[in-house]
Enzyme design. Structure first.
Site, PDB file in Angstrom:
ATOM      1  CE  LYS A 234     -10.991   2.261   3.524  1.00 14.62           C
ATOM      2  NZ  LYS A 234     -10.500   2.980   4.688  1.00 14.62           N
TER       3      LYS A 234
ATOM      4  CG  HIS B  74       8.240 -28.719   0.498  1.00 15.91           C
ATOM      5  ND1 HIS B  74       9.006 -29.776   0.060  1.00 15.91           N
ATOM      6  CD2 HIS B  74       8.800 -28.281   1.660  1.00 15.91           C
ATOM      7  CE1 HIS B  74       9.979 -29.978   0.946  1.00 15.91           C
ATOM      8  NE2 HIS B  74       9.882 -29.090   1.915  1.00 15.91           N
TER       9      HIS B  74
ATOM     10  CD  GLU C  57      -3.299  -0.038   2.080  1.00 15.26           C
ATOM     11  OE1 GLU C  57      -3.848  -1.146   2.164  1.00 15.26           O
ATOM     12  OE2 GLU C  57      -3.465   0.859   2.917  1.00 15.26           O
TER      13      GLU C  57
END
Ligand code: PA5
Length: 433
Positions: free
Chosen positions: A425, A312, A283
Site C-alpha cells: 500500500k 472437473h 493474510e
C-alpha cells in the site's frame, strides 16, 4: 438449531496411513498446546485486545431501526465501496442469501479500481436514490478512496454538496484516519469499526452489519448463530470442540509439510465464503517472523474450490499432483430447493440416475471425491453447514475466525497484522505522488 459439524476421520492414521495419518498419540501430545492456545485467545478476548469474539453480543436493534428508516425512505440502492476485509465478508454473506427474499435496498459492491467496472456500476445505479457506503478502517486505501472521490464529486456536480453528503455513509475508525476527518468535515453519517478488530475479522461489525441491514438481511440471526458457535468454542472440552479439532488437524499436518488448505464447498451460494476464507487464512497466517522475531516465513496457501464444478478442474491436481494439502469438504445438510431427475428421459446406460434428486447427486459426488482422495492416502475432512440460514452463516464465520486465531497461537505468529499488505500500500502511494 442443527449444528455446523466437523468430521475428521479422513486425517486419521487408520484411514490414510503414512505419511499424513494422525495417530491418537499425536493428538494427545498436541492437546495441552491446543488448550494453551485457546486460553491465550480467551485472555485476549477478556482483556479487550482481541475484539472479534465479543462482536456477536452486540445489540443490533438501533442499527436495524436505522436501516428500516432508510429502506422506508426514498433510497433504492446501496453500494459498498471497500476492499479486502472491508468488503469480502459482507459480499460473501449477501451472496449466501436468496436476494429475492430480502426486502431491503438493492446491494452492490465495488472493490476493484478496474475503470470499466466502476464506470458500469455508475451507469447502472440510479445516482440520486443510491447510498454509497464507504468502508475503510485506515481511511487511506487507494482503491477505496479513489472511488469515493470519483463518486462524491459526481454526486456534488449533479445534486449539490448538501444532498451529496447525505448519500455517503462512512464506516471507519472512530477517531483517526482520513475518512473520519472527511466525514466530520462534510457531515456524512458514520459508523465506527472497533479499533481492536482487524479488517478480515470485521464482518460482524458495522463493516458487514450496516450494508446487510440496509439490504434487509436478518443481522440478529446472524449474530445469534455466531454467538452460539463462539460459546461452544469457549466452553466445550477439546475432544468435542470442532474449532480446536480442526485447528489441531491443520497444525499437525502443517508440521509434517502440508502447504495448502483447500475448502471445497458443494454449494454455489457458499462461493463467496470460500473467497472470504481464502483471505482470512492467507493474510492471517503468512508471516515472515514469529513473535520472537525469528525468520520463519510461516503460511498455508488457502484454496477455495466449488463442488461439483471443480471436480472437473482442480480435483485432478488434488488427487494426483504434489502431495501437500488437506482438503476440507463443505456443503449443506439440506438445500431449501431440490429437483428430481425424471424417469425415461435418459438412455438405459444412465438410468440409475433417474429418481435421484440433484441434492442426492451432489451428496454422492462429495462423498465419492472424498473417498477417492482417501484411497490415494490424501488427508480430508468435512465441515458441513446445516443450511444457508443466517445463524449457520454466523457460525461458519466464527468457526474460521477462531480457528485462525488458534492457528496463529500454535504457529507463534501475530495473526492479526498484515505487514506485507501495508508495504504494498505504501509503495503504491509513493508511485502515485
Ligand atoms: O484484513 C485486512 O486488514 C485487509 O485486508 C484490509 O481490510 C484491506 O487492506 C482494506 O483496508 P482498509 O479497511 O484500511 O481500507
Amino acid at each position: 438449531m442443527t449444528e455446523l459439524s466437523y468430521e475428521n476421520d479422513g486425517v486419521s492414521d487408520e484411514a490414510i496411513g503414512d505419511p499424513w495419518g494422525i495417530s491418537d498419540e499425536t493428538r494427545d501430545a498436541l492437546a495441552d498446546r491446543l488448550g494453551r492456545a485457546r486460553q491465550s485467545v480467551i485472555d485476549g478476548h477478556s482483556s479487550g485486545n482481541l475484539g472479534f469474539l465479543g462482536l456477536p453480543d452486540a445489540n443490533p436493534s438501533g442499527l436495524t431501526a436505522w436501516a428500516h428508516r432508510k429502506r422506508e425512505g426514498r433510497w433504492t440502492d446501496a453500494v459498498v465501496i471497500g476492499i479486502g476485509g472491508s468488503s469480502l465478508g459482507t459480499e460473501a454473506i449477501f451472496q449466501s442469501a436468496d436476494s429475492s427474499q430480502l426486502d431491503g435496498l438493492n446491494l452492490h459492491f465495488s472493490s476493484n479500481i478496474d475503470p470499466r467496472s466502476v464506470d458500469r456500476l455508475l451507469d447502472t445505479v440510479p445516482l440520486d436514490t443510491t447510498l454509497f457506503i464507504v468502508v475503510t478502517k485506515s481511511g487511506t486505501t487507494v482503491e477505496t478512496m479513489s472511488q469515493f472521490a470519483i463518486i462524491f464529486e459526481r454526486l456534488v456536480d449533479q445534486l449539490g454538496s448538501g444532498r451529496a453528503a447525505a448519500q455517503i455513509i462512512a464506516v471507519t475508525s472512530p477517531d483517526s484516519g482520513e475518512l473520519r476527518s472527511l466525514a466530520d468535515r462534510h457531515g456524512f453519517e458514520s459508523f465506527d469499526i472497533p479499533p481492536n478488530v482487524g479488517g478480515r475479522f470485521s464482518v460482524l461489525t458495522p463493516v458487514g452489519l450496516v450494508p446487510l441491514a440496509l439490504a434487509g438481511y436478518p443481522i440478529q440471526e446472524l449474530l445469534d448463530g455466531a454467538a452460539s458457535m463462539r460459546d461452544r468454542f469457549l466452553e466445550r472440552d477439546p475432544e468435542n470442540n470442532a474449532i480446536l479439532r480442526a485447528a489441531g488437524d491443520i497444525f499437525s499436518l502443517y508440521q509434517r509439510g502440508m502447504q495448502e488448505l483447500v475448502l471445497m464447498n458443494y454449494a454455489d451460494d457458499l462461493e463467496g465464503l470460500g473467497e472470504w476464507f481464502r483471505q482470512l487464512i492467507g493474510e492471517s497466517l503468512a508471516k515472515a517472523e514469529n513473535r520472537r522475531a525469528d525468520t520463519v516465513h510461516a503460511g498455508i496457501t488457502p484454496i477455495a474450490a466449488t463442488g461439483a464444478v471443480d471436480q472437473h478442474s482442480q480435483v485432478q491436481l488434488f488427487m494426483e499432483g504434489p502431495d501437500r494439502r488437506l482438503v476440507i469438504f463443505g456443503g449443506l445438510d439440506t438445500f431449501d430447493a431440490d429437483i428430481e431427475i425424471p424417469d425415461h428421459a435418459l438412455p438405459e446406460r444412465l438410468n440409475h440416475l433417474a429418481g435421484h434428486s440433484l441434492a442426492d447427486v451432489m451428496d454422492a459426488e462429495r462423498t465419492a471425491t472424498r473417498e477417492a482422495l482417501q484411497e490415494a492416502g490424501r488427508p480430508t475432512a468435512e465441515l458441513m453447514l446445516p443450511d444457508l440460514r443466517p445463524a449457520s452463516i454466523g457460525a461458519f464465520v466464527i468457526f474460521w475466525e477462531s480457528a485462525t486465531a488458534i492457528l496463529g497461537e500454535l504457529l507463534d505468529i501475530d495473526a492479526f497484522n498484515q505487514p506485507g499488505v501495508e508495504r504494498g500500500k505504501r509503495i503504491a502511494h509513493e508511485k502515485l505522488l
